[in-house]
Write a protein that holds these residues in place. Structure first.
Motif, mmCIF file in Angstrom:
data_model
loop_
_atom_site.group_PDB
_atom_site.id
_atom_site.type_symbol
_atom_site.label_atom_id
_atom_site.label_comp_id
_atom_site.label_asym_id
_atom_site.label_seq_id
_atom_site.Cartn_x
_atom_site.Cartn_y
_atom_site.Cartn_z
ATOM 1 N N UNK A 1 54.931 38.960 45.901
ATOM 2 C CA UNK A 1 55.907 40.045 46.335
ATOM 3 C C UNK A 1 56.016 39.496 47.575
ATOM 4 N N UNK A 2 57.150 39.454 48.454
ATOM 5 C CA UNK A 2 57.460 38.915 49.924
ATOM 6 C C UNK A 2 56.910 40.072 50.766
ATOM 7 N N UNK A 3 56.354 39.856 51.668
ATOM 8 C CA UNK A 3 56.032 40.869 52.707
ATOM 9 C C UNK A 3 57.186 41.339 53.387
ATOM 10 N N UNK A 4 58.109 40.398 53.505
ATOM 11 C CA UNK A 4 59.402 40.797 54.513
ATOM 12 C C UNK A 4 60.379 41.240 53.904
ATOM 13 N N UNK A 5 61.049 40.687 52.776
ATOM 14 C CA UNK A 5 62.027 41.031 51.879
ATOM 15 C C UNK A 5 61.844 41.648 50.530
ATOM 16 N N UNK A 6 60.814 41.745 50.154
ATOM 17 C CA UNK A 6 60.282 42.528 48.914
ATOM 18 C C UNK A 6 60.739 41.460 47.470
ATOM 19 N N UNK A 7 61.127 40.269 47.789
ATOM 20 C CA UNK A 7 61.357 39.761 46.537
ATOM 21 C C UNK A 7 60.283 39.160 45.825
ATOM 22 N N UNK A 8 60.496 39.118 44.280
ATOM 23 C CA UNK A 8 59.304 38.920 43.681
ATOM 24 C C UNK A 8 59.273 37.527 43.029
ATOM 25 N N UNK A 9 58.267 36.765 42.914
ATOM 26 C CA UNK A 9 58.292 35.394 42.540
ATOM 27 C C UNK A 9 57.160 35.414 41.208
ATOM 28 N N UNK A 10 57.194 34.360 40.701
ATOM 29 C CA UNK A 10 56.502 34.091 39.572
ATOM 30 C C UNK A 10 55.046 33.464 40.154
ATOM 31 N N UNK A 11 53.793 33.962 39.929
ATOM 32 C CA UNK A 11 52.639 33.547 40.798
ATOM 33 C C UNK A 11 52.371 31.961 40.151
ATOM 34 N N UNK A 12 52.993 31.672 39.256
ATOM 35 C CA UNK A 12 52.714 30.278 38.436
ATOM 36 C C UNK A 12 53.425 29.292 39.480
ATOM 37 N N UNK A 13 54.408 29.490 40.266
ATOM 38 C CA UNK A 13 55.498 28.829 40.864
ATOM 39 C C UNK A 13 55.216 28.574 42.288
ATOM 40 N N UNK A 14 54.029 28.982 42.861
ATOM 41 C CA UNK A 14 53.890 29.299 44.282
ATOM 42 C C UNK A 14 53.511 27.872 44.987
ATOM 43 N N UNK B 1 60.699 32.000 48.648
ATOM 44 C CA UNK B 1 61.702 31.398 48.225
ATOM 45 C C UNK B 1 63.167 31.754 48.882
ATOM 46 N N UNK B 2 63.008 33.013 49.020
ATOM 47 C CA UNK B 2 64.506 33.527 49.551
ATOM 48 C C UNK B 2 64.605 33.613 51.007
ATOM 49 N N UNK B 3 63.363 33.821 51.803
ATOM 50 C CA UNK B 3 63.572 34.308 53.068
ATOM 51 C C UNK B 3 62.543 33.450 54.015
#
Ligand code: BV8
Ligand code: ZN
Length: 269
Positions: A133-146, A156-158
């Motif tokens: 989870x992004x600390x700035x914008x809250x967007x969630x990502x799949x931890x397999x893609x980091x 990936x968003x911000x």
């Protein structure tokens, strides 16, 4: 208190299991133990990583002090989880969602093994290790893609720093998750508490809520916990061996095939 040995699942529990419309199951690390996931507590020990008790490395304070160290800890755990599969306990619980009119599965686990076994609508109280989870914008990502930059993956968003999407000690639970679990606890007829040391709050209050509202409370654990005395029945043994027995009819001798398990009847029937 009466202890029944020989792996008997009591007639009362069988009857309640077969008659119940609304069931709540709270699971903890012990339900995944037979898949190879280490528990945090149990057997008198507590997990330590690089000399740090896990309540420190998995804490809100550590996230603020040393985010790369927190990522190292969670990368290590994801690495261990990658090859693991659900066990007969996860599989039994997944089958039951088509048996009961209403089955609420509430888990403290972050390993995703209930979902892998086929459970739907799992109420995850402590998040999921496979999400960031992004600390700035809250967007969630799949931890397999980091993609990591100096030990921390970026959004990936911000472009902000990501954190594991799990609830650390000293953090609030995800909005609505505990509240939904509490509502389900208030209306369930049967509450099974499986593989948790029942010491982490507010999760540990779910069975207390269910029992106070009149549910029949059953614990499945090889060890006693602070919850044991509140339970109507305590099934002493491993989840992967006991849970599949609950939906079986008794054999001709009136028992089941699990010599390791015992039931303590805490309340006269
Ligand atoms: C909060 C994710 C409000 C991260 C986890 C007093 C002092 C200080 C703090 C507190 C306090 N009272 C309450 C608190 C707050 C604290 C808390 O409860 N602390 C306790 C430990 C004292 N709680 C919180 O901080 C929670 N948030 O309260 O928010 C707030 C916020 C800010 C300020 C004020 C208020 C958030 C808690 C979330 C912590 N996150 N996990 C990560 O994984 O790294 S906790 C961690 O413990 C686990 O992940 C799991 O989710 C949870 C519970 O553990 P269990 O699942 O029960 O596992 P455990 O290893 O303990 O036990 C395994 C059991 O299985 C054993 O009983 C064993 O016998 C059994 N077993 C073994 N094999 C088998 C088996 N059973 C069946 N079959 C087998 N084969
Ligand atoms: Zn972002």
């Amino acid at each position: 208190m009466r202890t029944i040995r020989e792996g008997l699942v009591s007639e009362e529990l069988q009857r309640r299991f077969h008659e119940a419309h609304s069931v709540l199951i709270l699971t903890g690390a012990g339900v995944s133990a037979e898949s190879g996931v280490p528990t945090f507590r149990g057997g008198g020990d507590s997990t330590v990583w690089r000399g740090m008790p896990f309540e420190i490395i998995s804490s809100a304070g550590m996230l603020q002090r040393d985010l790369p160290a927190v990522w190292e800890w969670f990368n290590y755990r994801r690495g261990k989880l990658e090859a693991l599969k659900p066990n007969p306990a996860h599989e039994a619980i997944a089958r039951w969602q088509d048996v009961f009119k209403e089955l609420s599965l509430v888990t403290q686990n972050i390993d995703g093994l209930h979902q892998m076994a086929g459970s739907r609508n799992v109420i995850e109280l402590h998040g999921n290790v496979w999400r960031a989870r992004c600390l700035d914008c809250g967007a969630r990502s799949n931890a397999r893609d980091l993609r990591f930059d100096r030990g921390v993956p970026l959004c990936f968003d911000c472009g902000g720093a990501l954190r594991p999407d799990v609830v650390l000690f000293g953090e609030m639970l995800p909005t609505g998750a505990f509240e939904l679990a509490a509502v389900k606890a208030e209306s369930c007829e049967l509450c099974l508490v499986v593989g948790t040391s029942a010491v982490v709050y507010p999760a540990a209050s779910i069975p207390e809520i269910a029992r106070a509202a009149g549910a029949f409370l059953v614990e499945v654990n090889p060890e006693r916990t602070p919850l044991s005395d509140l339970c109507d029945e305590v099934l002493t043994g491993r989840a992967g061996e006991i849970l599949p027995l609950l939906c079986q009819q008794p054999n001709r001798e009136g028992g089941h095939d699990a010599s390791y398990a015992s039931i303590e009847r805490m309340r006269p029937c």
